[in-house]
Motif scaffolding. Structure first.
Motif, PDB file in Angstrom:
ATOM      1  N   ALA A  40       0.826  -1.205   0.000  1.00  0.00           N
ATOM      2  CA  ALA A  40       0.000   0.000   0.000  1.00  0.00           C
ATOM      3  C   ALA A  40       0.860   1.254   0.000  1.00  0.00           C
ATOM      4  CB  ALA A  40      -0.921  -0.009   1.219  1.00  0.00           C
ATOM      5  N   ALA A  41       1.924   1.240   0.786  1.00  0.00           N
ATOM      6  CA  ALA A  41       2.821   2.400   0.843  1.00  0.00           C
ATOM      7  C   ALA A  41       3.512   2.625  -0.499  1.00  0.00           C
ATOM      8  CB  ALA A  41       3.859   2.191   1.941  1.00  0.00           C
ATOM      9  N   LYS A  42       3.911   1.530  -1.153  1.00  0.00           N
ATOM     10  CA  LYS A  42       4.545   1.637  -2.466  1.00  0.00           C
ATOM     11  C   LYS A  42       3.574   2.207  -3.499  1.00  0.00           C
ATOM     12  CE  LYS A  42       8.871   0.190  -2.396  1.00  0.00           C
ATOM     13  NZ  LYS A  42       9.971   1.070  -2.863  1.00  0.00           N
ATOM     14  N   GLN A  43       2.309   1.762  -3.434  1.00  0.00           N
ATOM     15  CA  GLN A  43       1.316   2.266  -4.370  1.00  0.00           C
ATOM     16  C   GLN A  43       1.071   3.757  -4.154  1.00  0.00           C
ATOM     17  OE1 GLN A  43      -1.001   0.676  -6.979  1.00  0.00           O
ATOM     18  NE2 GLN A  43       1.086  -0.151  -7.027  1.00  0.00           N
ATOM     19  N   PHE A  44       1.065   4.174  -2.889  1.00  0.00           N
ATOM     20  CA  PHE A  44       0.906   5.596  -2.608  1.00  0.00           C
ATOM     21  C   PHE A  44       2.083   6.387  -3.163  1.00  0.00           C
ATOM     22  CE2 PHE A  44       1.669   9.315   0.066  1.00  0.00           C
ATOM     23  CZ  PHE A  44       0.465   9.982  -0.107  1.00  0.00           C
ATOM     24  N   GLU A  45       3.281   5.860  -2.997  1.00  0.00           N
ATOM     25  CA  GLU A  45       4.471   6.533  -3.514  1.00  0.00           C
ATOM     26  C   GLU A  45       4.398   6.640  -5.030  1.00  0.00           C
ATOM     27  OE1 GLU A  45       9.020   6.484  -2.188  1.00  0.00           O
ATOM     28  OE2 GLU A  45       8.396   4.571  -3.020  1.00  0.00           O
ATOM     29  N   ILE A  47      -5.475  -1.857  10.724  1.00  0.00           N
ATOM     30  CA  ILE A  47      -5.698  -0.433  10.940  1.00  0.00           C
ATOM     31  C   ILE A  47      -4.692   0.386  10.136  1.00  0.00           C
ATOM     32  CG2 ILE A  47      -5.702   1.407  12.672  1.00  0.00           C
ATOM     33  CD1 ILE A  47      -6.504  -0.696  14.734  1.00  0.00           C
ATOM     34  N   GLY A  48      -3.404   0.045  10.272  1.00  0.00           N
ATOM     35  CA  GLY A  48      -2.370   0.798   9.570  1.00  0.00           C
ATOM     36  C   GLY A  48      -2.499   0.685   8.074  1.00  0.00           C
ATOM     37  N   LEU A  49      -2.786  -0.536   7.579  1.00  0.00           N
ATOM     38  CA  LEU A  49      -2.880  -0.737   6.141  1.00  0.00           C
ATOM     39  C   LEU A  49      -4.087  -0.011   5.567  1.00  0.00           C
ATOM     40  CD1 LEU A  49      -2.051  -1.937   3.524  1.00  0.00           C
ATOM     41  CD2 LEU A  49      -3.107  -4.097   4.176  1.00  0.00           C
ATOM     42  N   MET A  50      -5.202  -0.085   6.268  1.00  0.00           N
ATOM     43  CA  MET A  50      -6.382   0.599   5.780  1.00  0.00           C
ATOM     44  C   MET A  50      -6.158   2.104   5.733  1.00  0.00           C
ATOM     45  SD  MET A  50      -8.450  -1.638   4.823  1.00  0.00           S
ATOM     46  CE  MET A  50      -9.875  -0.609   4.506  1.00  0.00           C
ATOM     47  N   GLN A  51      -5.372   2.634   6.701  1.00  0.00           N
ATOM     48  CA  GLN A  51      -5.019   4.055   6.661  1.00  0.00           C
ATOM     49  C   GLN A  51      -4.245   4.366   5.386  1.00  0.00           C
ATOM     50  OE1 GLN A  51      -2.881   4.529  10.312  1.00  0.00           O
ATOM     51  NE2 GLN A  51      -4.658   5.264  11.433  1.00  0.00           N
ATOM     52  N   ALA A  52      -3.290   3.497   5.076  1.00  0.00           N
ATOM     53  CA  ALA A  52      -2.472   3.715   3.885  1.00  0.00           C
ATOM     54  C   ALA A  52      -3.317   3.659   2.622  1.00  0.00           C
ATOM     55  CB  ALA A  52      -1.356   2.672   3.812  1.00  0.00           C
ATOM     56  N   VAL A  53      -4.234   2.682   2.557  1.00  0.00           N
ATOM     57  CA  VAL A  53      -5.099   2.547   1.379  1.00  0.00           C
ATOM     58  C   VAL A  53      -6.033   3.749   1.274  1.00  0.00           C
ATOM     59  CG1 VAL A  53      -6.923   1.170   0.324  1.00  0.00           C
ATOM     60  CG2 VAL A  53      -4.979   0.039   1.395  1.00  0.00           C
ATOM     61  N   ASN A  82       9.096   1.714  -7.356  1.00  0.00           N
ATOM     62  CA  ASN A  82       9.701   0.434  -6.982  1.00  0.00           C
ATOM     63  C   ASN A  82      11.150   0.627  -6.537  1.00  0.00           C
ATOM     64  OD1 ASN A  82       7.367  -0.976  -7.550  1.00  0.00           O
ATOM     65  ND2 ASN A  82       7.950  -1.418  -9.666  1.00  0.00           N
ATOM     66  N   LYS A  83      11.838   1.584  -7.181  1.00  0.00           N
ATOM     67  CA  LYS A  83      13.200   1.900  -6.757  1.00  0.00           C
ATOM     68  C   LYS A  83      13.181   2.720  -5.472  1.00  0.00           C
ATOM     69  CE  LYS A  83      14.970   1.850 -11.502  1.00  0.00           C
ATOM     70  NZ  LYS A  83      15.639   2.630 -12.576  1.00  0.00           N
ATOM     71  N   GLY A  84      12.125   3.558  -5.332  1.00  0.00           N
ATOM     72  CA  GLY A  84      11.909   4.265  -4.087  1.00  0.00           C
ATOM     73  C   GLY A  84      12.533   5.647  -4.025  1.00  0.00           C
ATOM     74  N   ILE A  85      11.786   6.603  -3.442  1.00  0.00           N
ATOM     75  CA  ILE A  85      12.307   7.944  -3.162  1.00  0.00           C
ATOM     76  C   ILE A  85      12.294   8.211  -1.656  1.00  0.00           C
ATOM     77  CG2 ILE A  85      11.562   8.873  -5.392  1.00  0.00           C
ATOM     78  CD1 ILE A  85       9.199  10.182  -3.913  1.00  0.00           C
ATOM     79  N   GLY A  86      11.887   7.214  -0.879  1.00  0.00           N
ATOM     80  CA  GLY A  86      11.911   7.344   0.569  1.00  0.00           C
ATOM     81  C   GLY A  86      10.558   7.561   1.215  1.00  0.00           C
ATOM     82  N   LEU A  87       9.538   7.956   0.415  1.00  0.00           N
ATOM     83  CA  LEU A  87       8.226   8.244   0.976  1.00  0.00           C
ATOM     84  C   LEU A  87       7.561   6.989   1.521  1.00  0.00           C
ATOM     85  CD1 LEU A  87       5.964  10.200   1.551  1.00  0.00           C
ATOM     86  CD2 LEU A  87       5.180   9.946  -0.812  1.00  0.00           C
ATOM     87  N   ALA A  88       7.666   5.878   0.783  1.00  0.00           N
ATOM     88  CA  ALA A  88       7.048   4.630   1.232  1.00  0.00           C
ATOM     89  C   ALA A  88       7.636   4.175   2.559  1.00  0.00           C
ATOM     90  CB  ALA A  88       7.223   3.545   0.171  1.00  0.00           C
ATOM     91  N   GLU A  89       8.956   4.321   2.699  1.00  0.00           N
ATOM     92  CA  GLU A  89       9.609   3.897   3.942  1.00  0.00           C
ATOM     93  C   GLU A  89       9.104   4.713   5.136  1.00  0.00           C
ATOM     94  OE1 GLU A  89      11.038   4.215   1.096  1.00  0.00           O
ATOM     95  OE2 GLU A  89      11.991   2.289   0.705  1.00  0.00           O
ATOM     96  N   VAL A  90       8.894   6.023   4.901  1.00  0.00           N
ATOM     97  CA  VAL A  90       8.387   6.879   5.976  1.00  0.00           C
ATOM     98  C   VAL A  90       6.983   6.448   6.383  1.00  0.00           C
ATOM     99  CG1 VAL A  90       7.662   9.234   6.560  1.00  0.00           C
ATOM    100  CG2 VAL A  90       9.797   8.860   5.329  1.00  0.00           C
ATOM    101  N   LEU A  91       6.130   6.171   5.379  1.00  0.00           N
ATOM    102  CA  LEU A  91       4.767   5.729   5.661  1.00  0.00           C
ATOM    103  C   LEU A  91       4.758   4.411   6.418  1.00  0.00           C
ATOM    104  CD1 LEU A  91       2.948   6.604   2.318  1.00  0.00           C
ATOM    105  CD2 LEU A  91       2.454   7.567   4.558  1.00  0.00           C
ATOM    106  N   ILE A  92       5.580   3.466   5.974  1.00  0.00           N
ATOM    107  CA  ILE A  92       5.639   2.159   6.630  1.00  0.00           C
ATOM    108  C   ILE A  92       6.082   2.309   8.074  1.00  0.00           C
ATOM    109  CG2 ILE A  92       6.845  -0.071   6.669  1.00  0.00           C
ATOM    110  CD1 ILE A  92       7.003   0.157   3.582  1.00  0.00           C
ATOM    111  N   ARG A  93       7.111   3.136   8.288  1.00  0.00           N
ATOM    112  CA  ARG A  93       7.628   3.326   9.635  1.00  0.00           C
ATOM    113  C   ARG A  93       6.575   3.955  10.543  1.00  0.00           C
ATOM    114  NH1 ARG A  93      11.949   5.528   8.233  1.00  0.00           N
ATOM    115  NH2 ARG A  93      11.408   7.740   8.443  1.00  0.00           N
ATOM    116  N   GLN A  94       5.882   4.984  10.020  1.00  0.00           N
ATOM    117  CA  GLN A  94       4.889   5.665  10.831  1.00  0.00           C
ATOM    118  C   GLN A  94       3.689   4.772  11.112  1.00  0.00           C
ATOM    119  OE1 GLN A  94       5.196   8.544  12.279  1.00  0.00           O
ATOM    120  NE2 GLN A  94       3.152   8.513  13.197  1.00  0.00           N
TER     121      GLN A  94
END
Length: 317
Positions: free
Chosen positions: A37-42, A123-129, A85-97
């Motif tokens: 979900a975080a990757k899709q948001f990124e 709860i966390g995943l649904m927030q991300a979605v 998929n290569k990442g800019i760091g946003l997904a990692e921040v979302l996952i961590r939070q």
């Protein structure tokens, strides 16, 4: 069977089936689903950036038409997915939070013996979605962050490890040294002054501009009265006359730096007798805010309440 993580690598950033798949996988209590979900948001965020770039580029060539625009949009979507998929760091921040939120949710559920069978990860995943769905409705990055650079917008989506929104932390990091210096002069806690600067300037985004487009560095909305001999800038301001808001053009002080703005603010509060009670109540948030309002710092009848809210909500740490 395609796992959520695999699906995020192959689908488009706006694939509605992919969104539904993420929602279903949320009920499986899977860390991979949160990552997907975080990757899709990124990917969606990258796509919004690319769309803004495309719209800012002239498109009046011989080969520009509705069909080429459609295929260009499809290409941008897939490129966004590839970059995410290569990442800019946003997904990692979302996952961590969100992972932190999950742990808090799990602990709370266990403490009152109402643990859900699906666990906190849902709860966390649904927030991300949900975040992904909300931002998917915006066609322009500028719709959410008007006038801001895309790198600034990316930073503001993230939440810092201290629990503060990134724009609040950036504002504090940028000006805290000046606030601490002014605190030594006035005895007012630095965070109180930062809160007032945030209220007066919209967290630094609405600092008045000089005629040539430069910054006035006036963070506290101090007017050019009282024998001010320095630079000035004219700006439209809202004044409350008998409780009714009125727009006026007033002269305000202009400074060479934010450090000068804090120094002049400290000088104003320390040397002007009308602010004696403000300094006397500087240790208490509400006393400080109400003291400023009673002393006539601003005509807004809700000034003290607004300032107290900003300090307590954003700068209480």
């Amino acid at each position: 069977m395609i796992t959520p993580a695999d699906n995020s690598n192959s689908s488009l950033a706006i694939d509605t089936k992919g969104i539904e798949s993420l929602k279903q996988s949320a009920r499986q209590n899977s860390p991979d689903s949160l990552k997907a979900a975080a990757k899709q948001f990124e990917a969606l965020f990258m796509n919004m950036i690319m769309k803004s770039m495309r719209e800012a580029t002239p498109q009046e060539g011989v080969f520009d038409n509705q069909q080429t625009k459609m295929y260009t949009s499809m290409l941008d979507q897939q490129m966004s997915q590839s970059m995410a998929n290569k990442g800019i760091g946003l997904a990692e921040v979302l996952i961590r939070q969100l992972s932190v939120n999950n742990a808090v949710a799990d602990t709370a559920a266990m403490s009152d013996e109402r643990t859900s069978a699906t666990g906190g990860n849902e709860i966390g995943l649904m927030q991300a979605v949900q975040i992904r769905d909300i931002y998917g409705k915006h066609s322009k990055l500028a719709a959410a962050y008007e006038g801001e650079d895309t790198t600034v917008a990316a930073a503001e989506i993230a939440v810092s490890t201290s629990g503060q929104p990134a724009h609040v932390q950036a504002f504090q990091n940028k000006l805290n040294a000046h606030a601490e210096e002014a605190s030594k002069t006035t005895g007012i806690p630095a965070k109180f002054m930062l809160g007032q600067a945030a209220l007066e300037s919209g967290w630094g985004k609405h600092v008045m501009r000089t005629p040539d487009g430069g910054s006035s560095h006036n963070l506290f909305g101090i007017k050019a009265t009282g024998g001010w001999k320095g630079k000035t800038v004219d700006a439209v301001t809202t004044e409350y006359i008998n409780g009714a808001p009125q727009k006026r053009v007033e002269k305000f002080r202009a400074y060479d730096s934010y450090a000068d703005s804090f120094r002049d603010y400290a000088k104003l509060l320390k040397n002007n007798p009308r602010y004696e009670k403000v300094l006397a109540n500087a240790s208490d948030v509400q006393g400080f805010a109400q003291g400023l309002q009673r002393a006539g710092y601003a005509t807004d009848p809700n000034y003290a309440a607004k300032l107290t809210h900003i300090i307590n909500k954003n700068l209480s740490a």
